[in-house]
Motif scaffolding. Structure first.
Motif, PDB file in Angstrom:
ATOM      1  N   LYS A 116      -2.662   1.998 -13.786  1.00  0.00           N
ATOM      2  CA  LYS A 116      -1.885   0.752 -13.782  1.00  0.00           C
ATOM      3  C   LYS A 116      -1.366   0.424 -12.376  1.00  0.00           C
ATOM      4  CE  LYS A 116      -0.133   0.126 -18.491  1.00  0.00           C
ATOM      5  NZ  LYS A 116      -0.303  -1.340 -18.479  1.00  0.00           N
ATOM      6  N   VAL A 117      -0.927   1.473 -11.665  1.00  0.00           N
ATOM      7  CA  VAL A 117      -0.434   1.253 -10.299  1.00  0.00           C
ATOM      8  C   VAL A 117      -1.549   0.716  -9.407  1.00  0.00           C
ATOM      9  CG1 VAL A 117       0.429   2.386  -8.221  1.00  0.00           C
ATOM     10  CG2 VAL A 117       1.413   2.958 -10.449  1.00  0.00           C
ATOM     11  N   GLU A 118      -2.714   1.360  -9.465  1.00  0.00           N
ATOM     12  CA  GLU A 118      -3.815   0.999  -8.583  1.00  0.00           C
ATOM     13  C   GLU A 118      -4.411  -0.359  -8.924  1.00  0.00           C
ATOM     14  OE1 GLU A 118      -6.330   4.404  -9.016  1.00  0.00           O
ATOM     15  OE2 GLU A 118      -5.375   5.463  -7.318  1.00  0.00           O
ATOM     16  N   SER A 119      -4.354  -0.746 -10.188  1.00  0.00           N
ATOM     17  CA  SER A 119      -4.891  -2.050 -10.603  1.00  0.00           C
ATOM     18  C   SER A 119      -3.829  -3.144 -10.565  1.00  0.00           C
ATOM     19  CB  SER A 119      -5.462  -1.950 -12.013  1.00  0.00           C
ATOM     20  OG  SER A 119      -4.441  -1.625 -12.953  1.00  0.00           O
ATOM     21  N   GLU A 120      -2.617  -2.773 -10.153  1.00  0.00           N
ATOM     22  CA  GLU A 120      -1.490  -3.714 -10.031  1.00  0.00           C
ATOM     23  C   GLU A 120      -1.166  -4.387 -11.350  1.00  0.00           C
ATOM     24  OE1 GLU A 120      -2.060  -6.429  -6.803  1.00  0.00           O
ATOM     25  OE2 GLU A 120      -1.838  -4.878  -5.268  1.00  0.00           O
ATOM     26  N   THR A 121      -1.216  -3.581 -12.439  1.00  0.00           N
ATOM     27  CA  THR A 121      -0.823  -4.090 -13.757  1.00  0.00           C
ATOM     28  C   THR A 121       0.461  -3.444 -14.261  1.00  0.00           C
ATOM     29  OG1 THR A 121      -2.263  -2.458 -14.839  1.00  0.00           O
ATOM     30  CG2 THR A 121      -3.199  -4.643 -14.400  1.00  0.00           C
ATOM     31  N   LEU A 122       1.037  -2.562 -13.466  1.00  0.00           N
ATOM     32  CA  LEU A 122       2.302  -1.916 -13.838  1.00  0.00           C
ATOM     33  C   LEU A 122       3.424  -2.950 -13.755  1.00  0.00           C
ATOM     34  CD1 LEU A 122       3.683   0.874 -14.482  1.00  0.00           C
ATOM     35  CD2 LEU A 122       4.247   0.945 -12.043  1.00  0.00           C
TER      36      LEU A 122
ATOM     37  N   VAL B 240       1.756   6.985  -6.840  1.00  0.00           N
ATOM     38  CA  VAL B 240       0.663   7.876  -7.233  1.00  0.00           C
ATOM     39  C   VAL B 240       1.031   9.334  -6.957  1.00  0.00           C
ATOM     40  CG1 VAL B 240      -1.705   8.579  -6.711  1.00  0.00           C
ATOM     41  CG2 VAL B 240      -1.152   6.147  -7.001  1.00  0.00           C
ATOM     42  N   ASN B 241       1.535   9.594  -5.766  1.00  0.00           N
ATOM     43  CA  ASN B 241       1.931  10.966  -5.411  1.00  0.00           C
ATOM     44  C   ASN B 241       3.068  11.458  -6.295  1.00  0.00           C
ATOM     45  OD1 ASN B 241       0.031  11.040  -3.371  1.00  0.00           O
ATOM     46  ND2 ASN B 241       1.465  10.337  -1.785  1.00  0.00           N
ATOM     47  N   GLY B 242       4.035  10.556  -6.553  1.00  0.00           N
ATOM     48  CA  GLY B 242       5.164  10.937  -7.394  1.00  0.00           C
ATOM     49  C   GLY B 242       4.756  11.217  -8.830  1.00  0.00           C
ATOM     50  N   LEU B 243       3.871  10.391  -9.366  1.00  0.00           N
ATOM     51  CA  LEU B 243       3.404  10.591 -10.747  1.00  0.00           C
ATOM     52  C   LEU B 243       2.636  11.901 -10.878  1.00  0.00           C
ATOM     53  CD1 LEU B 243       2.297   6.925 -11.504  1.00  0.00           C
ATOM     54  CD2 LEU B 243       4.122   8.163 -12.685  1.00  0.00           C
ATOM     55  N   ASN B 244       1.785  12.185  -9.909  1.00  0.00           N
ATOM     56  CA  ASN B 244       1.039  13.448  -9.941  1.00  0.00           C
ATOM     57  C   ASN B 244       1.979  14.649  -9.874  1.00  0.00           C
ATOM     58  OD1 ASN B 244      -1.686  12.685 -10.183  1.00  0.00           O
ATOM     59  ND2 ASN B 244      -1.768  12.071  -8.026  1.00  0.00           N
ATOM     60  N   ALA B 245       2.972  14.563  -9.000  1.00  0.00           N
ATOM     61  CA  ALA B 245       3.915  15.679  -8.840  1.00  0.00           C
ATOM     62  C   ALA B 245       4.759  15.870 -10.094  1.00  0.00           C
ATOM     63  CB  ALA B 245       4.800  15.428  -7.621  1.00  0.00           C
ATOM     64  N   MET B 246       5.281  14.782 -10.649  1.00  0.00           N
ATOM     65  CA  MET B 246       6.140  14.866 -11.834  1.00  0.00           C
ATOM     66  C   MET B 246       5.381  15.388 -13.045  1.00  0.00           C
ATOM     67  SD  MET B 246       9.247  13.969 -11.100  1.00  0.00           S
ATOM     68  CE  MET B 246      10.193  13.091  -9.857  1.00  0.00           C
TER      69      MET B 246
ATOM     70  N   ALA C 293       0.822  -1.214   0.000  1.00  0.00           N
ATOM     71  CA  ALA C 293       0.000   0.000   0.000  1.00  0.00           C
ATOM     72  C   ALA C 293       0.855   1.263   0.000  1.00  0.00           C
ATOM     73  CB  ALA C 293      -0.940  -0.016   1.211  1.00  0.00           C
ATOM     74  N   TRP C 294       1.936   1.258   0.783  1.00  0.00           N
ATOM     75  CA  TRP C 294       2.777   2.450   0.861  1.00  0.00           C
ATOM     76  C   TRP C 294       3.504   2.698  -0.456  1.00  0.00           C
ATOM     77  CZ3 TRP C 294       8.038   2.401   0.024  1.00  0.00           C
ATOM     78  CH2 TRP C 294       8.676   1.146   0.100  1.00  0.00           C
ATOM     79  N   GLN C 295       3.824   1.620  -1.186  1.00  0.00           N
ATOM     80  CA  GLN C 295       4.485   1.770  -2.474  1.00  0.00           C
ATOM     81  C   GLN C 295       3.531   2.377  -3.507  1.00  0.00           C
ATOM     82  OE1 GLN C 295       5.665  -2.395  -2.653  1.00  0.00           O
ATOM     83  NE2 GLN C 295       7.826  -1.776  -2.664  1.00  0.00           N
TER      84      GLN C 295
ATOM     85  N   ILE D 184       6.289  13.755 -16.845  1.00  0.00           N
ATOM     86  CA  ILE D 184       5.441  12.575 -16.999  1.00  0.00           C
ATOM     87  C   ILE D 184       4.254  12.924 -17.885  1.00  0.00           C
ATOM     88  CG2 ILE D 184       3.882  10.955 -15.817  1.00  0.00           C
ATOM     89  CD1 ILE D 184       6.700  10.318 -15.216  1.00  0.00           C
ATOM     90  N   ASN D 185       4.071  12.156 -18.960  1.00  0.00           N
ATOM     91  CA  ASN D 185       2.897  12.316 -19.807  1.00  0.00           C
ATOM     92  C   ASN D 185       1.820  11.323 -19.371  1.00  0.00           C
ATOM     93  OD1 ASN D 185       4.042  14.297 -21.507  1.00  0.00           O
ATOM     94  ND2 ASN D 185       5.122  12.721 -22.675  1.00  0.00           N
ATOM     95  N   SER D 186       0.569  11.714 -19.547  1.00  0.00           N
ATOM     96  CA  SER D 186      -0.577  10.839 -19.251  1.00  0.00           C
ATOM     97  C   SER D 186      -0.480  10.188 -17.874  1.00  0.00           C
ATOM     98  CB  SER D 186      -0.692   9.743 -20.317  1.00  0.00           C
ATOM     99  OG  SER D 186      -0.736  10.279 -21.611  1.00  0.00           O
ATOM    100  N   PRO D 187      -0.344  10.981 -16.817  1.00  0.00           N
ATOM    101  CA  PRO D 187      -0.213  10.404 -15.477  1.00  0.00           C
ATOM    102  C   PRO D 187      -1.400   9.531 -15.064  1.00  0.00           C
ATOM    103  CG  PRO D 187      -0.737  12.733 -15.340  1.00  0.00           C
ATOM    104  CD  PRO D 187      -0.408  12.466 -16.774  1.00  0.00           C
ATOM    105  N   ALA D 188      -2.612   9.887 -15.542  1.00  0.00           N
ATOM    106  CA  ALA D 188      -3.802   9.121 -15.160  1.00  0.00           C
ATOM    107  C   ALA D 188      -3.697   7.667 -15.614  1.00  0.00           C
ATOM    108  CB  ALA D 188      -5.056   9.774 -15.736  1.00  0.00           C
ATOM    109  N   ASP D 189      -3.096   7.450 -16.800  1.00  0.00           N
ATOM    110  CA  ASP D 189      -2.957   6.088 -17.318  1.00  0.00           C
ATOM    111  C   ASP D 189      -1.996   5.268 -16.448  1.00  0.00           C
ATOM    112  OD1 ASP D 189      -4.655   6.710 -19.390  1.00  0.00           O
ATOM    113  OD2 ASP D 189      -3.036   7.183 -20.803  1.00  0.00           O
TER     114      ASP D 189
END
Length: 315
Positions: A290-296, A263-269, A256-258, A281-286
């Motif tokens: 992937k991070v939240e669905s554990e498909t990254l 997520v925070n890093g992608l939004n900031a970048m 969870a912490w990862q 970072i382009n297209s951070p939402a995409d």
């Protein structure tokens, strides 16, 4: 070697530190005493309930009661450290002569429940569980099924008839047949413990006790895979698909912490521009999806890192 657990062993312990259950540990288990309840039609649960309700009435007990439905340990035998049960009189000398110890100190006492003129116990099913449990005791405590099983009536012939002159006689089973049945049950339930399975494609071929023999077998095949039985993980493959793929193509398992860090890093970048004026970072939402669905995958994470580094140093 493993033993096939065909039946559930239920533990319903008698109250501890009572006359029926002292709580004293057995110093060793070297033989088994076969009993029957002597109470036509009484069930395993009924006997245990009676012993529980009369726990301080008398110092008489047994480890296990068995009928056609249940195997109930009321004094620890196979579950936990074995405790003494009071199932053979101490002043009977036969157990010492045969086995060099008092039965209460070194033997598990097993009670067979049966029906003759009363009750509705299925004797055949009760007997199946009886011989299975005794075979399991032989396995667990390394007891000879041909030499170290004795009937209560053999230890105390002037007072007792169980089980060979009572319940088993009613069932038409001699001691010789009983011992033979225990030996057969022991053999049929003692199986080699298997840890790895070899597949060819999606078809399971064979199980093996260790990785080396599984690998030796699998490497001779095309499109073979080895699977660890305990957790289902694939530990080796020579399939074309496996060769083309790598761990970089597998989804990452994130704590969870990862996830929060990514997520925070992608939004900031995504709000910062590199030297070339483009967002780091382009297209951070995409990527967040992937991070939240554990498909990254690890490969995708490497691509993100490379893009961030490149955009910070190249105009």
């Amino acid at each position: 070697m493993a033993f096939k657990m065909k039946y559930e062993i239920v533990q319903k312990l008698l109250p501890n530190k009572t006359k029926r259950r002292s709580g004293n540990l057995m110093p060793r288990v070297t033989f088994i005493v076969a009993h029957d309840t002597g109470n036509d039609g009484s069930t395993a649960a009924g006997n245990v309930s009676y012993y529980t309700n009369s726990a301080n009435d008398i110092s008489a007990s047994a480890h296990t009661f068995i009928d056609h439905k249940q195997i109930i340990e009321c004094i620890p035998a196979t579950i936990g450290k074995p405790e003494k049960a009071w199932h053979v009189l101490y002043n009977v000398p036969t157990d010492n002569a045969l086995f060099g110890a008092d039965a209460n100190d070194a033997a598990i006492g097993v009670e067979l429940c049966y029906s003759w003129q009363k009750g509705s116990i299925d004797n055949a099913e009760s007997y199946k569980r009886y011989i299975w449990y005794i075979a399991y005791l032989c396995y667990k405590f390394n007891i000879s099924p041909t030499k170290n099983i004795v009937g209560h009536n053999e230890l105390d012939p002037t007072r007792k008839t169980d089980p060979f002159k009572n319940a088993l006689k009613i069932m038409g089973i001699s001691k010789a047949q009983f011992l033979s049945d225990v030996v057969k049950e022991y053999a049929s339930c003692t199986v080699e413990e298997l840890f790895y399975s070899v597949y060819q494609g999606n078809k399971k071929l064979k199980d093996f006790p260790d990785y080396v023999t599984a690998f030796t077998y699998a490497q001779q095949l095309e499109n073979a895979n080895i699977r660890k039985i305990s957790d289902g993980s694939w530990v080796w493959s020579n399939s074309k698909k496996a060769k083309e793929e790598s761990e970089d193509d597998s989804p990452m398992k994130l704590e969870a912490w990862q996830k929060a860090l990514f997520v925070n890093g992608l939004n900031a970048m995504s709000k910062l521009n590199g030297l070339d004026g483009s967002p780091l970072i382009n297209s951070p939402a995409d990527w967040i999806k992937k991070v939240e669905s554990e498909t990254l995958t690890a490969g995708e994470l490497a691509t993100i890192n490379f893009a961030i580094i490149t955009r910070q140093v190249i105009k």
